[in-house]
Design a protein around this motif. Structure first.
Motif, PDB file in Angstrom:
ATOM      1  N   LEU A 283      -6.683  -9.806  69.389  1.00  0.00           N
ATOM      2  CA  LEU A 283      -6.560 -10.217  67.995  1.00  0.00           C
ATOM      3  C   LEU A 283      -7.898 -10.744  67.496  1.00  0.00           C
ATOM      4  N   LEU A 284      -8.351 -10.208  66.363  1.00  0.00           N
ATOM      5  CA  LEU A 284      -9.553 -10.688  65.683  1.00  0.00           C
ATOM      6  C   LEU A 284      -9.141 -11.151  64.290  1.00  0.00           C
ATOM      7  N   LEU A 285      -9.341 -12.430  64.016  1.00  0.00           N
ATOM      8  CA  LEU A 285      -8.908 -13.000  62.744  1.00  0.00           C
ATOM      9  C   LEU A 285     -10.051 -13.766  62.091  1.00  0.00           C
ATOM     10  N   PRO A 286     -10.243 -13.612  60.781  1.00  0.00           N
ATOM     11  CA  PRO A 286     -11.218 -14.455  60.081  1.00  0.00           C
ATOM     12  C   PRO A 286     -10.722 -15.902  60.037  1.00  0.00           C
ATOM     13  N   THR A 287     -11.647 -16.816  60.044  1.00  0.00           N
ATOM     14  CA  THR A 287     -11.284 -18.231  59.998  1.00  0.00           C
ATOM     15  C   THR A 287     -11.208 -18.766  58.574  1.00  0.00           C
ATOM     16  N   MET A 288     -11.548 -17.917  57.575  1.00  0.00           N
ATOM     17  CA  MET A 288     -11.522 -18.354  56.181  1.00  0.00           C
ATOM     18  C   MET A 288     -11.163 -17.177  55.291  1.00  0.00           C
ATOM     19  N   SER A 289     -10.909 -17.455  54.033  1.00  0.00           N
ATOM     20  CA  SER A 289     -10.516 -16.420  53.082  1.00  0.00           C
ATOM     21  C   SER A 289     -11.691 -15.516  52.741  1.00  0.00           C
ATOM     22  N   VAL A 290     -11.386 -14.412  52.031  1.00  0.00           N
ATOM     23  CA  VAL A 290     -12.432 -13.478  51.617  1.00  0.00           C
ATOM     24  C   VAL A 290     -13.475 -14.183  50.754  1.00  0.00           C
ATOM     25  N   VAL A 291     -13.001 -14.986  49.806  1.00  0.00           N
ATOM     26  CA  VAL A 291     -13.911 -15.665  48.885  1.00  0.00           C
ATOM     27  C   VAL A 291     -14.771 -16.678  49.627  1.00  0.00           C
ATOM     28  N   LYS A 292     -14.158 -17.494  50.486  1.00  0.00           N
ATOM     29  CA  LYS A 292     -14.926 -18.508  51.206  1.00  0.00           C
ATOM     30  C   LYS A 292     -15.909 -17.873  52.182  1.00  0.00           C
ATOM     31  N   LEU A 293     -15.535 -16.752  52.770  1.00  0.00           N
ATOM     32  CA  LEU A 293     -16.451 -16.057  53.669  1.00  0.00           C
ATOM     33  C   LEU A 293     -17.680 -15.575  52.907  1.00  0.00           C
ATOM     34  N   ALA A 294     -17.460 -14.958  51.732  1.00  0.00           N
ATOM     35  CA  ALA A 294     -18.582 -14.491  50.923  1.00  0.00           C
ATOM     36  C   ALA A 294     -19.420 -15.663  50.419  1.00  0.00           C
ATOM     37  N   GLN A 295     -18.779 -16.754  50.023  1.00  0.00           N
ATOM     38  CA  GLN A 295     -19.517 -17.925  49.569  1.00  0.00           C
ATOM     39  C   GLN A 295     -20.351 -18.520  50.691  1.00  0.00           C
ATOM     40  N   SER A 296     -19.802 -18.558  51.893  1.00  0.00           N
ATOM     41  CA  SER A 296     -20.525 -19.125  53.025  1.00  0.00           C
ATOM     42  C   SER A 296     -21.749 -18.287  53.389  1.00  0.00           C
ATOM     43  N   LYS A 297     -21.593 -16.960  53.328  1.00  0.00           N
ATOM     44  CA  LYS A 297     -22.711 -16.085  53.675  1.00  0.00           C
ATOM     45  C   LYS A 297     -23.638 -15.826  52.496  1.00  0.00           C
ATOM     46  N   GLY A 298     -23.165 -16.094  51.290  1.00  0.00           N
ATOM     47  CA  GLY A 298     -24.001 -15.894  50.112  1.00  0.00           C
ATOM     48  C   GLY A 298     -24.058 -14.472  49.629  1.00  0.00           C
ATOM     49  N   HIS A 299     -23.166 -13.612  50.101  1.00  0.00           N
ATOM     50  CA  HIS A 299     -23.135 -12.212  49.679  1.00  0.00           C
ATOM     51  C   HIS A 299     -21.811 -11.603  50.097  1.00  0.00           C
ATOM     52  N   GLN A 300     -21.579 -10.372  49.650  1.00  0.00           N
ATOM     53  CA  GLN A 300     -20.365  -9.674  50.063  1.00  0.00           C
ATOM     54  C   GLN A 300     -20.340  -9.525  51.586  1.00  0.00           C
ATOM     55  N   ALA A 301     -19.185  -9.707  52.162  1.00  0.00           N
ATOM     56  CA  ALA A 301     -19.052  -9.596  53.611  1.00  0.00           C
ATOM     57  C   ALA A 301     -17.690  -9.006  53.938  1.00  0.00           C
ATOM     58  N   ALA A 302     -17.688  -8.143  54.932  1.00  0.00           N
ATOM     59  CA  ALA A 302     -16.423  -7.547  55.364  1.00  0.00           C
ATOM     60  C   ALA A 302     -15.548  -8.616  56.012  1.00  0.00           C
ATOM     61  N   HIS A 303     -14.348  -8.705  55.526  1.00  0.00           N
ATOM     62  CA  HIS A 303     -13.357  -9.663  56.014  1.00  0.00           C
ATOM     63  C   HIS A 303     -12.386  -8.854  56.871  1.00  0.00           C
ATOM     64  N   VAL A 304     -12.634  -8.834  58.186  1.00  0.00           N
ATOM     65  CA  VAL A 304     -11.970  -7.889  59.092  1.00  0.00           C
ATOM     66  C   VAL A 304     -10.878  -8.593  59.888  1.00  0.00           C
ATOM     67  N   THR A 305      -9.728  -7.965  59.943  1.00  0.00           N
ATOM     68  CA  THR A 305      -8.643  -8.391  60.819  1.00  0.00           C
ATOM     69  C   THR A 305      -8.268  -7.207  61.704  1.00  0.00           C
ATOM     70  N   ALA A 306      -8.193  -7.455  62.991  1.00  0.00           N
ATOM     71  CA  ALA A 306      -7.869  -6.362  63.919  1.00  0.00           C
ATOM     72  C   ALA A 306      -6.821  -6.834  64.922  1.00  0.00           C
ATOM     73  N   ARG A 307      -5.844  -5.991  65.162  1.00  0.00           N
ATOM     74  CA  ARG A 307      -4.826  -6.231  66.182  1.00  0.00           C
ATOM     75  C   ARG A 307      -4.754  -4.992  67.055  1.00  0.00           C
ATOM     76  N   ILE A 308      -5.027  -5.174  68.337  1.00  0.00           N
ATOM     77  CA  ILE A 308      -5.056  -4.041  69.274  1.00  0.00           C
ATOM     78  C   ILE A 308      -4.073  -4.340  70.403  1.00  0.00           C
ATOM     79  N   PRO A 309      -2.943  -3.646  70.455  1.00  0.00           N
ATOM     80  CA  PRO A 309      -1.977  -3.907  71.532  1.00  0.00           C
ATOM     81  C   PRO A 309      -2.555  -3.683  72.923  1.00  0.00           C
ATOM     82  N   GLU A 310      -3.444  -2.690  73.043  1.00  0.00           N
ATOM     83  CA  GLU A 310      -4.022  -2.440  74.372  1.00  0.00           C
ATOM     84  C   GLU A 310      -5.413  -1.846  74.232  1.00  0.00           C
ATOM     85  N   LEU A 311      -6.350  -2.412  74.981  1.00  0.00           N
ATOM     86  CA  LEU A 311      -7.721  -1.906  75.078  1.00  0.00           C
ATOM     87  C   LEU A 311      -8.013  -1.745  76.559  1.00  0.00           C
ATOM     88  N   ALA A 312      -8.420  -0.553  76.977  1.00  0.00           N
ATOM     89  CA  ALA A 312      -8.576  -0.310  78.414  1.00  0.00           C
ATOM     90  C   ALA A 312      -9.812   0.518  78.700  1.00  0.00           C
TER      91      ALA A 312
END
Length: 710
Positions: A404-433
């Motif tokens: 599981l990969l989850l952002p720790t903040m919202s899309v807006v707060k992520l962009a505000q923190s970085k000062g530019h547009q940023a990909a707000h990615v969420t990923a769920r992978i049942p199995e990686l091998a």
């Protein structure tokens, strides 16, 4: 004159001699009984004071000897420091008491001849020692050569109820709450020293200790119980705890800080005799349920083999096993924490260490199982976790489940923190091998080599907000950037099965985000490498993928790319199957104010060549009844927008391609300039949009401009 009775005279002299001998024996017995013990006690007390130059004083409460039984017993011994001498540095302060000392079976004849003296046993009971420092020997001779006799051979030495304190009384460096020692067949002689099967001078040693405490650099150590026996070649430790003087935080310091709770440690098959020769060899070391947290030091500490080299010449262990462990590491951006850890290492050899190890972290093979693990990725923006890990270095397999990969903040707060547009990615992978994973190359050479990486049913969602400035940095999501990764990697095949990819984009014109989704995505990439021996124009990365756009339109793509081409050149070809064009409205209406009133795709085929500068190619779009709808900011067809819609549909848009059955299909030119701040996937989309618009009748220049405007 009467005759002299010679025999009677001899008898009288015999009686006198016998009486004299008896008196002499009684006198010797009385002297030994009444004067030997006091004399011997005073001699021992004086000897200690003389040998220490007045530094130490010995007092003996009671001393009893029995020459007939060849034994001696001393009680209430007290040794203490009484003054300072020139040897004060060499002879530290001592306060020691001994309840009872018993010596049995002394070989008196060998003692008188100063040969190797046999003793049946030596027993010490109720020993208490307080030592301020470690005594420094001024003699380079071994212990057996410092004895006044040729040697000692003792059947058994037993020490019971021993207690000790080492270091200053206010803050001792080490303490022993209660300990028992047993040394069997002790031979303090040249022959005993030369016997490689002995532990020091003893044939066997057994130790049992409780409540051991120590102060080590930056930490306090406490061990509730320790049991060791050379006969069984086994060592057991219960309830070991180590706590730092400074608490575990993310702030690094000069030295590592460790907090450890270890309920049980068992070492078996220990070759104790080799320890005296700086050789550690054992069959297995098992650690049960350890709980460890640590803060990494500011500077990288020396490798384990370098740290052990001053103390050991050999360090080998057949099996290392850790069960039900928990670990948390601070002082690093990842800040990982993992629970339910089970580790098995086979044939661990730390020393001798010649060059790089054949295995990984000194072992030939590892098996690792973990439960839930968490970490911070690209701190503080993402949280990474997995539910379970399985790794087997011998089989070359690594499996992660429920990643599981989850952002720790919202899309807006992520962009505000970085000062530019940023990909707000969420990923769920049942199995990686991984299969065919070369663990030694990964751990020893920082190289990733594997046969296959499989992602099973991943669900990936990306969100972005167009109201913020564009990231000024050049994107790293490109083929050429992948080729420049400092980690050397070679992956024969990457497989993605049953993936779902959702992209959401909030444009400045509307608060409603545009949505584009690909379902049932499956793909395979081959020869993914930045190794020049494997990656070149003749042997590029190749792959194919398929999926359903908006869960309706079947799409198939093929890819060829030389990852080491500095210009980033690669080709993409593909086919889109039947679908209504209205499926794109979920993305185009809120983001562009453009909707498809009607239109049916029969088939779209394209070929596209891409580089660092542009995307160029050709699209063949077979469709019918294409009608566009221009919308206002409320995503409604206002009066002006109706007029614009009629104008666009009447002048620019080709309703059908081909216009009539039997006529040739009009190809569309795919042309779009590349903005290197965007990922390569944005360039793919720009090329598709330009080709689609040009196929529909929009002039190529305008189609190019519109595609780049996205």
């Amino acid at each position: 004159m009467p005759a002299v009775d010679v025999s009677a005279s001899r008898r009288r002299w015999g009686r006198w001699l016998l009486a004299l001998a008896g008196l002499l024996a009684v006198g010797i017995w009385a002297g030994l009984t009444f004067w030997l013990d006091p004399w011997l006690g005073r001699m021992l007390e004086d000897k200690v004071q003389t040998a220490s130059h007045g530094r130490y004083q010995l007092r003996i409460g009671e001393l009893h000897t029995s020459l007939w039984h060849r034994r001696a017993e001393l009680r209430a011994l007290h040794l203490r420091t009484i003054g300072s001498t020139a040897d004060s540095v060499r002879l530290p302060r001592v306060e020691a008491t001994l309840g009872t000392l018993q010596i049995a079976g002394v070989g008196l004849w060998q003692l008188l001849r100063r040969g190797e003296v046999p003793l049946d046993s030596v027993a010490l009971d109720a020993v208490t020692v307080q030592l301020s420092g470690w005594p420094q020997s001024t003699s380079s001779l071994p212990l057996h050569r410092q004895l006044p006799v040729e040697g000692l051979r003792i059947g058994k030495i037993a020490v019971r109820h021993a207690r000790g304190v080492y270091g200053p009384a206010a803050a001792p460096a080490a303490q022993v709450g209660n300990a028992d020692f047993l040394f069997q067949d002790v031979r303090l002689s040249a022959a005993g020293a030369a016997d490689s099967g002995r532990i020091g001078y003893a044939a066997a040693v057994a130790v049992q200790a409780r409540n051991l405490r120590a102060q080590v650099p930056g930490h306090r150590l406490h061990l509730r119980r320790l049991v060791a026996a050379s006969g069984s070649r086994r060592l057991e430790a219960d309830s070991l705890t180590i706590h730092p003087l400074q608490r575990i935080t993310s702030q690094r310091s000069r030295n590592v800080r460790v907090s450890l709770v270890l309920p049980r440690l068992v070492l078996t098959g220990l070759h104790a005799a080799g320890l005296a020769r700086r050789q550690f060899r054992a069959d297995s070391l098992r650690l049960s349920s350890p709980r460890m947290a640590l803060t990494l030091p500011a500077r990288q500490p020396p490798a384990l083999h370098e740290a052990l080299r001053p103390y050991l010449r050999q360090c080998q262990l057949q099996t290392l096993a850790v069960t039900d462990a928990q670990l948390r590491i601070a002082g690093t951006e990842l800040a990982p924490a993992v629970a339910d850890v089970h580790i098995t290492g086979s044939r661990v050899q730390v020393l001798p260490h010649v060059g790089r190890p054949v295995g990984m972290y000194y072992a030939q093979a590892w098996q690792v199982h973990t439960g839930r693990a968490t970490a911070t990725l690209n701190a503080p923006y993402y949280h990474l976790a997995w539910q379970r890990l399985r790794a087997d270095t011998r089989a070359g397999r690594l499996q992660l489940t429920n990643v599981l990969l989850l952002p720790t903040m919202s899309v807006v707060k992520l962009a505000q923190s970085k000062g530019h547009q940023a990909a707000h990615v969420t990923a769920r992978i049942p199995e990686l091998a991984f299969t065919g994973l070369d663990f030694p190359a990964a751990l020893n050479q920082a190289q990733l080599r594997a046969s296959t990486l499989t992602l099973q049913a991943p669900r990936v969602s990306t969100r972005s907000d167009g109201r913020f400035p564009i990231n000024p940095a050049i994107s790293h999501v490109t083929p050429e950037a992948l080729g420049r990764v400092p980690l050397r990697f070679t992956l024969q095949q990457l497989q993605v099965r049953q993936a779902t990819i959702t992209m959401l984009y909030r444009s400045p014109r509307s608060p409603q985000p545009g949505t584009l989704q690909i379902t049932r995505f499956a793909g395979t990439l081959r020869n993914i490498s930045n190794d020049p021996r494997r990656m070149n124009a003749a042997h590029p990365l190749t792959g194919e993928a398929s999926g359903r756009l908006q869960d309706q339109c079947l799409a198939r793509l093929t890819l060829r790319a030389n990852l080491l081409d500095p210009a980033g050149r690669h080709t993409v070809t593909g086919v889109f199957g039947e679908a209504p064009l209205a499926i794109l409205n979920a993305m185009t209406v809120p983001t562009r104010g453009l909707g498809f009133k009607s239109g049916q795709i029969n088939r779209i085929r394209f070929q596209m060549a891409l580089s660092q500068t542009a995307a160029e190619g050709t699209m063949w779009g077979h469709y019918t009844d294409l009608k566009l709808q221009l919308l206002n900011r409320q995503n409604k067809p206002g009066l002006l927008h109706r007029a614009e819609t009629s104008l666009v549909n009447g002048i620019f848009i080709r309703d059908n391609n081909p216009r009539r059955p039997g006529q040739p299909l009009q190809p569309g030119r795919m042309s779009s300039g590349r903005e290197r701040r965007f990922s390569v996937f944005s360039l793919w989309r720009q090329g598709l949009v330009s080709g689609l618009l040009n196929s529909a009748g929009v002039p190529s220049g305008l189609a190019k401009k519109l595609s780049e405007g996205e």
